[in-house]
Design a protein around this motif. Structure first.
Motif, PDB file in Angstrom:
ATOM      1  N   GLU A 426     -57.051 -55.133 -26.778  1.00 10.16           N
ATOM      2  CA  GLU A 426     -58.424 -55.388 -27.213  1.00 10.16           C
ATOM      3  C   GLU A 426     -59.343 -55.413 -26.004  1.00 10.16           C
ATOM      4  O   GLU A 426     -58.912 -55.666 -24.880  1.00 10.16           O
ATOM      5  CB  GLU A 426     -58.504 -56.725 -27.961  1.00 10.16           C
ATOM      6  N   PRO A 427     -60.633 -55.154 -26.216  1.00 13.61           N
ATOM      7  CA  PRO A 427     -61.571 -55.119 -25.084  1.00 13.61           C
ATOM      8  C   PRO A 427     -61.652 -56.470 -24.380  1.00 13.61           C
ATOM      9  O   PRO A 427     -61.518 -57.531 -25.010  1.00 13.61           O
ATOM     10  CB  PRO A 427     -62.912 -54.767 -25.747  1.00 13.61           C
ATOM     11  N   LEU A 428     -61.859 -56.410 -23.091  1.00 17.77           N
ATOM     12  CA  LEU A 428     -62.008 -57.633 -22.290  1.00 17.77           C
ATOM     13  C   LEU A 428     -63.463 -58.099 -22.399  1.00 17.77           C
ATOM     14  O   LEU A 428     -64.388 -57.375 -22.011  1.00 17.77           O
ATOM     15  CB  LEU A 428     -61.641 -57.348 -20.839  1.00 17.77           C
ATOM     16  N   THR A 429     -63.658 -59.292 -22.921  1.00 16.03           N
ATOM     17  CA  THR A 429     -65.005 -59.844 -23.098  1.00 16.03           C
ATOM     18  C   THR A 429     -65.012 -61.321 -22.751  1.00 16.03           C
ATOM     19  O   THR A 429     -64.034 -62.035 -22.991  1.00 16.03           O
ATOM     20  CB  THR A 429     -65.509 -59.682 -24.540  1.00 16.03           C
ATOM     21  N   LEU A 430     -66.123 -61.774 -22.202  1.00 15.54           N
ATOM     22  CA  LEU A 430     -66.339 -63.203 -21.973  1.00 15.54           C
ATOM     23  C   LEU A 430     -66.910 -63.832 -23.224  1.00 15.54           C
ATOM     24  O   LEU A 430     -67.714 -63.217 -23.943  1.00 15.54           O
ATOM     25  CB  LEU A 430     -67.320 -63.410 -20.816  1.00 15.54           C
ATOM     26  N   ALA A 431     -66.532 -65.073 -23.472  1.00 11.85           N
ATOM     27  CA  ALA A 431     -67.132 -65.816 -24.574  1.00 11.85           C
ATOM     28  C   ALA A 431     -68.584 -66.132 -24.231  1.00 11.85           C
ATOM     29  O   ALA A 431     -68.940 -66.270 -23.056  1.00 11.85           O
ATOM     30  CB  ALA A 431     -66.353 -67.104 -24.818  1.00 11.85           C
ATOM     31  N   PRO A 432     -69.466 -66.228 -25.241  1.00 13.55           N
ATOM     32  CA  PRO A 432     -70.857 -66.612 -24.964  1.00 13.55           C
ATOM     33  C   PRO A 432     -70.921 -67.958 -24.238  1.00 13.55           C
ATOM     34  O   PRO A 432     -70.087 -68.843 -24.454  1.00 13.55           O
ATOM     35  CB  PRO A 432     -71.479 -66.712 -26.357  1.00 13.55           C
ATOM     36  N   ILE A 433     -71.889 -68.106 -23.363  1.00 10.13           N
ATOM     37  CA  ILE A 433     -72.078 -69.340 -22.592  1.00 10.13           C
ATOM     38  C   ILE A 433     -73.395 -69.981 -23.040  1.00 10.13           C
ATOM     39  O   ILE A 433     -74.449 -69.337 -22.987  1.00 10.13           O
ATOM     40  CB  ILE A 433     -72.109 -69.055 -21.082  1.00 10.13           C
ATOM     41  N   ALA A 434     -73.302 -71.202 -23.494  1.00 11.14           N
ATOM     42  CA  ALA A 434     -74.498 -71.899 -23.979  1.00 11.14           C
ATOM     43  C   ALA A 434     -75.422 -72.253 -22.817  1.00 11.14           C
ATOM     44  O   ALA A 434     -74.971 -72.510 -21.692  1.00 11.14           O
ATOM     45  CB  ALA A 434     -74.098 -73.168 -24.730  1.00 11.14           C
ATOM     46  N   ASP A 435     -76.725 -72.242 -23.086  1.00  8.92           N
ATOM     47  CA  ASP A 435     -77.692 -72.692 -22.081  1.00  8.92           C
ATOM     48  C   ASP A 435     -77.432 -74.155 -21.735  1.00  8.92           C
ATOM     49  O   ASP A 435     -76.982 -74.943 -22.581  1.00  8.92           O
ATOM     50  CB  ASP A 435     -79.120 -72.532 -22.600  1.00  8.92           C
ATOM     51  N   VAL A 436     -77.689 -74.504 -20.487  1.00  8.68           N
ATOM     52  CA  VAL A 436     -77.351 -75.838 -19.984  1.00  8.68           C
ATOM     53  C   VAL A 436     -78.576 -76.463 -19.309  1.00  8.68           C
ATOM     54  O   VAL A 436     -79.296 -75.795 -18.560  1.00  8.68           O
ATOM     55  CB  VAL A 436     -76.192 -75.756 -18.962  1.00  8.68           C
ATOM     56  N   GLU A 437     -78.787 -77.753 -19.581  1.00 12.57           N
ATOM     57  CA  GLU A 437     -79.780 -78.545 -18.847  1.00 12.57           C
ATOM     58  C   GLU A 437     -79.057 -79.629 -18.066  1.00 12.57           C
ATOM     59  O   GLU A 437     -78.218 -80.352 -18.619  1.00 12.57           O
ATOM     60  CB  GLU A 437     -80.787 -79.183 -19.807  1.00 12.57           C
ATOM     61  N   ILE A 438     -79.372 -79.721 -16.766  1.00 11.19           N
ATOM     62  CA  ILE A 438     -78.690 -80.683 -15.893  1.00 11.19           C
ATOM     63  C   ILE A 438     -79.747 -81.468 -15.117  1.00 11.19           C
ATOM     64  O   ILE A 438     -80.703 -80.878 -14.593  1.00 11.19           O
ATOM     65  CB  ILE A 438     -77.760 -79.941 -14.906  1.00 11.19           C
ATOM     66  N   PRO A 439     -79.618 -82.784 -15.048  1.00 12.64           N
ATOM     67  CA  PRO A 439     -80.573 -83.573 -14.245  1.00 12.64           C
ATOM     68  C   PRO A 439     -80.536 -83.130 -12.782  1.00 12.64           C
ATOM     69  O   PRO A 439     -79.487 -82.737 -12.257  1.00 12.64           O
ATOM     70  CB  PRO A 439     -80.074 -85.008 -14.408  1.00 12.64           C
ATOM     71  N   THR A 440     -81.671 -83.174 -12.137  1.00 11.45           N
ATOM     72  CA  THR A 440     -81.719 -82.847 -10.709  1.00 11.45           C
ATOM     73  C   THR A 440     -80.804 -83.775  -9.934  1.00 11.45           C
ATOM     74  O   THR A 440     -80.518 -84.897 -10.351  1.00 11.45           O
ATOM     75  CB  THR A 440     -83.162 -82.970 -10.185  1.00 11.45           C
ATOM     76  N   GLN A 441     -80.312 -83.281  -8.808  1.00  9.47           N
ATOM     77  CA  GLN A 441     -79.412 -84.013  -7.911  1.00  9.47           C
ATOM     78  C   GLN A 441     -78.111 -84.427  -8.611  1.00  9.47           C
ATOM     79  O   GLN A 441     -77.570 -85.504  -8.364  1.00  9.47           O
ATOM     80  CB  GLN A 441     -80.116 -85.244  -7.313  1.00  9.47           C
ATOM     81  N   SER A 442     -77.631 -83.529  -9.515  1.00 13.50           N
ATOM     82  CA  SER A 442     -76.355 -83.799 -10.176  1.00 13.50           C
ATOM     83  C   SER A 442     -75.685 -82.465 -10.505  1.00 13.50           C
ATOM     84  O   SER A 442     -76.188 -81.402 -10.148  1.00 13.50           O
ATOM     85  CB  SER A 442     -76.564 -84.638 -11.445  1.00 13.50           C
ATOM     86  N   ALA A 443     -74.565 -82.554 -11.176  1.00 17.66           N
ATOM     87  CA  ALA A 443     -73.791 -81.350 -11.498  1.00 17.66           C
ATOM     88  C   ALA A 443     -73.107 -81.519 -12.844  1.00 17.66           C
ATOM     89  O   ALA A 443     -72.931 -82.640 -13.341  1.00 17.66           O
ATOM     90  CB  ALA A 443     -72.759 -81.083 -10.405  1.00 17.66           C
TER      91      ALA A 443
END
Length: 527
Positions: A426-443
């Motif tokens: 089957e074709p090689l595909t990445l799963a969809p990645i949801a948009d992310v919000e992250i507080p500043t000075q963090s990860a």
């Protein structure tokens, strides 16, 4: 503002795993131009019929008899019949037989098949391997012309005065009982092309295949076999046997290098007492009877070894220089081998198309049912891989390119391995990645999933599609080697200011196969 990605190594998890004629006669430029002109006319007729008379295709009954509709395919069928008759006449003349044999063609659009019927006067026999080195290239050429006209044709069958060859030679053309497949494979036979044979009675040594554009299949294909052998040993873990010798020492009888000799002579040296393996036609009057013995010797050896799979490698040939691309054949009386053949084609398509310059190299969408002796006699799954056409200039250039050779054989090995382990190609595909919000000075860490079967090690590449502050979004490219562990990326917001990055993410495997890019938004926000 500083927006970055740190990929977490070694935590990856797999998501969603679960032949040419003996003397390839070239169609004259005038003839080919005439055929293609006629087929273009046929295509126009088909297109018009689809627009004005679509019920022809809506009716199941009509779709299996569309050849009888003179307003749709008559011109195309007449041209195909004329070409087939011309090829047969030339073939018979080369054998010293001066006669005309009628040819008729019928298409079945439901099964995507073509039936070519020869009238009385032509019946191939055991000598000459039932003319497979003439009939199969004829089928390739006619399939090519039919498809150029817009007719979807895959399998082609031949009838001789109304009957298949198997009805004339039921014992000799019977498929031997198949060995029960093992759950785990341990060995394979790679048969790479033909090689020198001795003509009778002159004892002249001659290669079995023509070289219309300077590429000699008999000496080229063994290098493809070397490539495939290494891949199967390393990636599939099998013991690999070869049907031909790879020694550069001289064969004492001919004075030619052993690596250029046919399988028949390699097996004669290994098993001098087993004449049933390599000398099946000792009393044949045919000058090239050793060619027929060589075809049978390869699967005879596979049966003797008891291997789990037989993979035959060849280059193809056609009367027409326009026919090109990779094809895989299975025997029509062994339909259980079709999944293997289709999986190999899928693997070849994926890896070949991943190489720069070969993105549009023709690879057939589906394997073809044919009647080769080489994959009929084997009691194990047996397929024939026709890597490209040595009669087409573009294919000839590819055949001599180490990049193409490596990619094609990686595809063959991958297709075999997926089939052997019960996985679908089957074709090689990445799963969809949801948009992310992250507080500043963090990860924050996210996990990436994919569908397909990449070859490890793989890389994940994050590149900036857009960045709210130029220079603040740092791209990354990271290698992952362990296919048993999930891959996670750490999205960072190092500064105190808000900002937005849009990342384009690609997974690329060791064979160059890459996913389509997946884009998502990574926003650094103030709480």
């Amino acid at each position: 503002m500083s927006i970055g990605v740190r990929l977490v190594r070694n935590r990856w998890r797999t998501a969603g795993q679960g032949g040419g004629a003996p003397h390839e006669r070239r169609v004259s430029h005038h003839m080919e131009k005439s055929i293609m002109k006629g087929l273009k006319l046929g295509s126009t007729v088909v297109a018009c019929s689809l627009f004005f008379a679509s019920p022809v295709f809506a009716s199941e009954t009509q779709s299996t008899k569309v050849v009888e509709d003179p307003g749709v395919y008559a011109e195309v069928i007449a041209l195909l019949e004329r070409e087939a008759a011309s090829q047969l006449t030339r073939h018979l003349q080369e054998r010293g037989e001066l006669r005309q044999v009628s040819v008729s063609i019928r298409l079945d659009m439901k099964t995507r098949s073509m039936k070519i019927s020869f009238g009385p006067g032509y019946l191939p026999g055991p000598e000459g391997s039932y003319d497979e080195l003439f009939l199969i290239p004829m089928a390739s050429t006619l399939r090519f012309y039919a498809e150029k006209s817009g007719l979807d044709v895959n399998d082609i069958d031949f009838l001789f005065d109304g009957k298949a060859l198997e009805e004339y030679y039921p014992e000799d053309l019977a498929v031997p009982p198949q060995v029960r497949a093992k759950s785990t494979h341990t060995s394979a036979l790679i048969s790479a092309s033909h090689g020198y044979i001795s003509l009778h009675p002159s004892r002249e040594w001659k290669f079995q295949r023509p070289a219309p554009l300077g590429v000699q299949e008999d000496t080229l294909s063994p290098a493809y076999g070397d490539e495939l052998q290494g891949l199967i040993e390393q990636r599939s873990g099998l013991t690999v046997h070869r049907a031909r010798s790879r020694s550069t020492e001289l064969h004492p009888e001919s004075g030619k290098p052993w690596e250029h000799m046919s399988s028949r002579y390699h097996l004669k040296a290994l098993f001098p007492e087993r004449t049933d393996m390599w000398n099946e036609y000792p009393n044949s009057p045919e000058s090239a009877r050793e060619k027929d013995e060589d075809i049978r010797a390869r699967p005879n050896y596979a049966n003797h070894l008891g291997v789990d799979v037989m993979l035959s490698l060849h280059t193809n040939g056609s009367d027409s220089a326009s026919v090109r691309g990779a094809e895989v054949y299975y025997h029509r009386e062994k339909p259980q081998d079709k999944p293997l053949a289709d999986s190999i084609l899928c693997g070849m398509r994926e890896v070949i198309h991943a190489q720069p310059g070969y993105e549009s190299f023709p690879v057939r969408a589906e394997s073809v049912a044919e009647g080769h002796g080489e994959n009929r006699i084997g009691t194990m799954p047996s397929v024939i891989v026709e890597t490209a056409y040595h009669s087409n200039p573009e294919d000839v250039a590819a055949l001599q390119d180490p990049v193409f050779r490596s990619a094609a054989m990686k595809g063959v090995e991958k297709g075999y391995r997926l089939w052997a382990t019960g996985k679908s190609c089957e074709p090689l595909t990445l799963a969809p990645i949801a948009d992310v919000e992250i507080p500043t000075q963090s990860a924050r860490e996210i996990e990436l999933g994919y569908q397909g079967n990449p070859q490890y090690p793989v890389t994940i590449e994050f590149t900036s599609a857009s960045c709210s502050k130029p220079g603040a979004c740092t791209p990354t490219r990271t290698l992952f080697e362990d296919p048993t562990k999930p891959i996670r990326a750490e999205l960072t917001c190092k500064g105190s200011n808000p900002g937005v990055a849009r990342w384009s993410v690609v997974l690329r495997d060791a064979d160059g196969v890459a996913t389509p890019p997946v884009v998502f938004q990574h926003a650094c926000v103030q709480v």
